[in-house]
Design a protein around this motif. Structure first.
Motif, short mmCIF file in Angstrom:
data_model
loop_
_atom_site.label_atom_id
_atom_site.label_comp_id
_atom_site.label_asym_id
_atom_site.label_seq_id
_atom_site.Cartn_x
_atom_site.Cartn_y
_atom_site.Cartn_z
N TYR A 10 0.84 -1.19 0.00
CA TYR A 10 0.00 0.00 0.00
C TYR A 10 0.88 1.25 0.00
O TYR A 10 1.97 1.26 0.59
CB TYR A 10 -0.89 0.04 1.25
N HIS A 11 0.39 2.27 -0.64
CA HIS A 11 1.03 3.60 -0.60
C HIS A 11 0.15 4.51 0.23
O HIS A 11 -1.00 4.78 -0.13
CB HIS A 11 1.20 4.16 -2.02
N LEU A 12 0.67 4.98 1.35
CA LEU A 12 -0.03 5.92 2.23
C LEU A 12 0.50 7.32 1.99
O LEU A 12 1.71 7.56 2.08
CB LEU A 12 0.17 5.52 3.70
N THR A 13 -0.40 8.25 1.68
CA THR A 13 0.02 9.62 1.44
C THR A 13 -1.05 10.60 1.90
O THR A 13 -2.25 10.28 1.88
CB THR A 13 0.33 9.86 -0.06
N ALA A 14 -0.60 11.78 2.32
CA ALA A 14 -1.51 12.89 2.61
C ALA A 14 -1.47 13.92 1.49
O ALA A 14 -2.11 14.97 1.60
CB ALA A 14 -1.14 13.54 3.95
N ASN A 15 -0.78 13.59 0.42
CA ASN A 15 -0.57 14.51 -0.69
C ASN A 15 -1.61 14.26 -1.78
O ASN A 15 -1.55 13.23 -2.46
CB ASN A 15 0.84 14.32 -1.24
N PRO A 16 -2.55 15.17 -2.00
CA PRO A 16 -3.57 14.95 -3.04
C PRO A 16 -2.97 14.79 -4.44
O PRO A 16 -3.49 14.00 -5.24
CB PRO A 16 -4.45 16.21 -2.96
N ASP A 17 -1.89 15.51 -4.72
CA ASP A 17 -1.29 15.38 -6.05
C ASP A 17 -0.70 13.98 -6.26
O ASP A 17 -0.78 13.42 -7.36
CB ASP A 17 -0.20 16.44 -6.24
N PRO A 64 0.12 2.56 -10.44
CA PRO A 64 1.25 1.71 -10.02
C PRO A 64 0.72 0.51 -9.22
O PRO A 64 -0.41 0.52 -8.74
CB PRO A 64 2.08 2.65 -9.14
N PRO A 65 1.57 -0.51 -9.06
CA PRO A 65 1.12 -1.71 -8.32
C PRO A 65 1.14 -1.54 -6.81
O PRO A 65 1.77 -2.30 -6.08
CB PRO A 65 2.10 -2.78 -8.79
N PHE A 66 0.47 -0.52 -6.33
CA PHE A 66 0.23 -0.31 -4.90
C PHE A 66 -1.25 -0.02 -4.73
O PHE A 66 -1.87 0.62 -5.59
CB PHE A 66 1.03 0.89 -4.36
N ASP A 67 -1.84 -0.46 -3.61
CA ASP A 67 -3.16 0.02 -3.25
C ASP A 67 -3.00 1.36 -2.55
O ASP A 67 -2.08 1.54 -1.74
CB ASP A 67 -3.86 -0.98 -2.33
N LEU A 68 -3.89 2.29 -2.85
CA LEU A 68 -3.73 3.65 -2.34
C LEU A 68 -4.50 3.86 -1.04
O LEU A 68 -5.66 3.48 -0.92
CB LEU A 68 -4.23 4.66 -3.38
N ILE A 69 -3.82 4.49 -0.07
CA ILE A 69 -4.45 4.95 1.17
C ILE A 69 -4.17 6.44 1.27
O ILE A 69 -3.01 6.87 1.22
CB ILE A 69 -3.89 4.23 2.41
N VAL A 70 -5.22 7.23 1.41
CA VAL A 70 -5.08 8.66 1.57
C VAL A 70 -5.34 9.03 3.02
O VAL A 70 -6.36 8.62 3.59
CB VAL A 70 -6.05 9.43 0.64
N GLU A 71 -4.42 9.77 3.61
CA GLU A 71 -4.62 10.24 4.98
C GLU A 71 -5.54 11.46 4.94
O GLU A 71 -5.25 12.46 4.26
CB GLU A 71 -3.30 10.59 5.65
N TYR A 72 -6.62 11.38 5.67
CA TYR A 72 -7.65 12.43 5.58
C TYR A 72 -7.25 13.68 6.34
O TYR A 72 -6.75 13.62 7.47
CB TYR A 72 -8.97 11.90 6.14
N THR A 73 -7.48 14.81 5.70
CA THR A 73 -7.45 16.12 6.37
C THR A 73 -8.70 16.86 5.92
O THR A 73 -9.20 16.63 4.80
CB THR A 73 -6.20 16.93 5.98
N PRO A 74 -9.24 17.73 6.74
CA PRO A 74 -10.50 18.40 6.39
C PRO A 74 -10.46 19.14 5.06
O PRO A 74 -11.47 19.22 4.35
CB PRO A 74 -10.72 19.36 7.56
N ARG A 75 -9.29 19.65 4.67
CA ARG A 75 -9.24 20.43 3.44
C ARG A 75 -9.46 19.58 2.19
O ARG A 75 -9.73 20.12 1.11
CB ARG A 75 -7.90 21.18 3.34
N LEU A 102 -11.95 17.85 1.49
CA LEU A 102 -13.33 18.01 1.03
C LEU A 102 -13.49 19.21 0.12
O LEU A 102 -14.35 19.20 -0.78
CB LEU A 102 -14.27 18.13 2.23
N SER A 103 -12.68 20.23 0.30
CA SER A 103 -12.81 21.43 -0.52
C SER A 103 -11.78 21.50 -1.65
O SER A 103 -12.08 22.00 -2.73
CB SER A 103 -12.68 22.69 0.36
N THR A 104 -10.58 20.97 -1.41
CA THR A 104 -9.51 21.12 -2.41
C THR A 104 -9.21 19.84 -3.20
O THR A 104 -8.53 19.92 -4.23
CB THR A 104 -8.21 21.57 -1.73
#
Length: 612
Positions: free
Chosen positions: A539-546, A556-567, A569-571
């Motif tokens: 898995y690839h864990l990132t807080a980077n939306p880009d 890529p051959p990783f499952d994606l995990i996004v670390e949530y931040t309130p922004r 929802l808007s950005t």
């Protein structure tokens, strides 16, 4: 009597709800059939340990019981793991006897020659359990009967395991209830009807006590284990009795034939508390159904479905992919039939399993049916089906039913129970790694079994650790030690990185946590996937939306995990609408929670919460 341990291992999956369905009903019946004075010598593992414990933790529990006899309930998903545990237990306690029973035990199978198992029982174990215990208690090195074909149990003489205290009714799991055994149908792919051809009913005298116990303990559901609830006579009387015993409306669930549901039956089922049913359609292709001995009356099926739906009872409809005599066109017609009659939402599609002991298994060669020789025994080819067609069938089902036959594998970021470790934070530089993580590494070097690992383990890592040859080698050695002590564990390797983690080191690391031939990998054979392995997942864990956007562009051959931040929802709402696994590390405001529920409607299992 010697001490006895009874073990039933769960379906392997990171989803904790599946492990929670591992209710040891067979062990409960075996314990219940003994005289009350002897039941105290029978040990069933604590529910949390059986559900979530890794191989080393369960082996330690078994050894601590010092059992003279250990009974294993064997199903296709736990057979190989049970054999491994039996062999390791024999090494620790050579005098202990291992007895295997359950659907996997069929006369004539090579399995019956396994040296770690002292006795095999085919059929219902209750009639022979006491005699096996007596033989084991006599000891003196005398062997147990190697193979026993058990006679049918007298249901009138069997105490209910909940009513007699052999099993605990709990608020965190369904109560499994048998009111009958046997099946009048002769579907060639099913072993149950062949082994238990006559329908036998339990006496109803225990039902008031069981329902009262379920109410008192807050049981969330009563799951009737009857192979076909509508197959016994006196249906309306049975429903009236259930209604009288269930005044608070505990949700009931059963498997039945929709063709047998009349207008009054549907109404009485609602009054009794039925919230859902399983109905095996399998196919609308009559040639395929005839070949496997499955009946289907189209109009009666639809009338029964409509009657239950009118009462608000949910219907889960089973469909089999790969029936001999069916083909991709016939399978597509089955899916269209479900969609056209409002049944697609509850459809459950499974590849055909050619189970040992079934009539289909016996005639597979003459029919030209090829299948996996090991569990889950899935079909690989059949008349009308090439392997390519079967893969196409999976894709077609996902498109038509608008869902995934193989749900995403979601890591656990919290330990499931005290004393069971499911998440190891080993990221370099993190407070957890410098404290708990490094202590665990030291313990793993000395004794990997002492960690109390869960059967599903998440390791939090940093990309920097993979970039360092020293760090990568250390992690690989850790993986080899953990896997040696827990060969059936599922490992989720979560790499935190601002951009896509380095691929070659990640794949090299995953190899150290992967055991080829793992049942879980075979169970996802028909899932098309870039990684190609499921028991050691990257898995690839990132807080980077880009970085998340690049993931969906480049795949890529990783499952994606996004670390949530309130922004987000808007950005980065576009990222959330791709439905990555979302790791939430803080409490949500009500408006945030509402928005996320809307975005992840029907996908709430992808929302993962972790305490800071």
């Amino acid at each position: 009597m010697c001490a006895v341990a009874l073990l039933q291992l769960p379906l392997p999956d990171p989803d904790p709800s599946l492990a929670g369905a591992n209710v040891p009903l067979a062990a409960g019946y075996l314990k219940a059939c003994l005289p009350a004075a002897l039941r105290g010598e029978v040990r069933i593992p604590p529910r949390e340990l059986a559900r979530y414990g890794g191989d080393a933790a369960i082996l330690d529990w078994l050894a601590d019981q010092e059992p003279g006899l250990t009974g294993f309930s064997c199903y296709l998903w736990n057979l190989e793991r049970s054999l491994w545990l039996a062999a390791r237990l024999k090494e620790r306690a050579p005098a202990s006897r291992a007895v295997f029973g359950g659907p996997e035990i069929i006369e004539g199978r090579p399995l019956l020659d396994h040296p770690a198992v002292d006795a095999f029982v085919q059929g219902e174990g209750e009639p022979v359990f006491a005699s096996l215990l007596a033989a084991a208690s006599r000891g003196e090195g005398r062997p147990l009967p190697r193979f026993t074909r058990a006679p049918l149990a007298s249901l009138e003489a069997l105490p209910n395991p909940y009513a007699c205290g052999a099993l605990e009714a709990r608020a965190d799991e369904p109560l499994y209830l048998e009111t009958l055994r046997g099946c009048p149908h002769r579907c060639s792919y099913c072993f149950y009807g062949k082994q238990f051809p006559s329908v036998r009913r339990f006496p109803e005298t225990f039902l008031p006590e069981v329902f009262a116990l379920a109410r008192a303990r807050g049981v969330p559901e009563i799951y009737l284990m009857d192979p076909s609830f509508t197959s016994a006579r006196g249906m309306e009387e049975r429903l009236a009795l259930l209604a009288s015993l269930n005044p608070t409306g505990i949700p009931l669930h059963a498997e039945l034939r929709l063709e047998a549901v009349g207008p009054e039956t549907a109404r009485h089922m609602r009054q009794a508390g039925f919230a859902s049913v399983e109905a095996g359609l399998q196919s609308v292709n009559r040639a395929a159904l005839d070949r496997v001995g499955r009946g289907f009356r189209r109009e009666a099926f639809l009338r029964g479905a409509a009657r239950l739906q009118a009462q608000g009872i949910q219907i889960r409809t089973g469909v089999i992919l790969g029936l001999p005599g069916d083909d991709l066109e016939g399978f597509a017609a089955t899916l269209r039939f479900l969609k056209g009659h409002g049944l697609a939402g509850g459809a459950e599609v499974y590849p055909l399993a050619v189970l040992p002991g079934t009539a289909l298994h016996g005639e597979a060669a003459s029919l030209g049916v090829g299948y996996m020789p090991a569990p889950p025994y899935w079909v690989l080819r059949a008349p009308g089906w090439s392997e390519t067609d079967l893969f196409r069938g999976v894709r077609l089902a996902e498109e038509e039913l608008e869902g995934e036959l193989f749900p995403p594998l979601v890591p656990r970021f919290a330990d499931p129970a005290p004393g069971i470790t499911s998440c190891l934070d080993l990221r370099s530089g993190s407070p957890a790694a410098s404290l708990r993580g490094l202590q665990l590494l030291e313990r793993a070097a000395a004794d990997p079994g002492s960690l109390g690992l869960a059967s599903c383990v998440t390791l939090l890592l940093s990309a920097a650790q993979l970039a360092s040859a020293v760090g990568l080698d250390e992690l690989r050695r850790l993986g080899e030690r953990l896997l040696a002590a827990n060969p059936f564990a599922l490992f989720q390797l979560v790499i935190e990185a601002q951009s896509t983690p380095p691929l070659e080191p990640a794949l090299h690391l995953a190899e150290a946590f992967h055991r080829p031939g793992n049942y879980f990998d075979r169970s996802r054979y028909y899932q098309e996937d870039l990684q190609g392995r499921f028991s050691a997942r990257l898995y690839h864990l990132t807080a980077n939306p880009d970085a998340a956007r690049r993931h969906y562009e480049q795949v890529p051959p990783f499952d994606l995990i996004v670390e949530y931040t309130p922004r987000l929802l808007s950005t980065a709402r576009d990222v959330l609408e791709e439905h990555p696994i979302l790791l939430i590390r803080h409490s949500l405001k009500p408006e945030e929670a509402k928005e996320l529920r809307e975005i992840y409607k029907g996908l709430s299992r992808l929302l993962v919460f972790q305490s800071a």
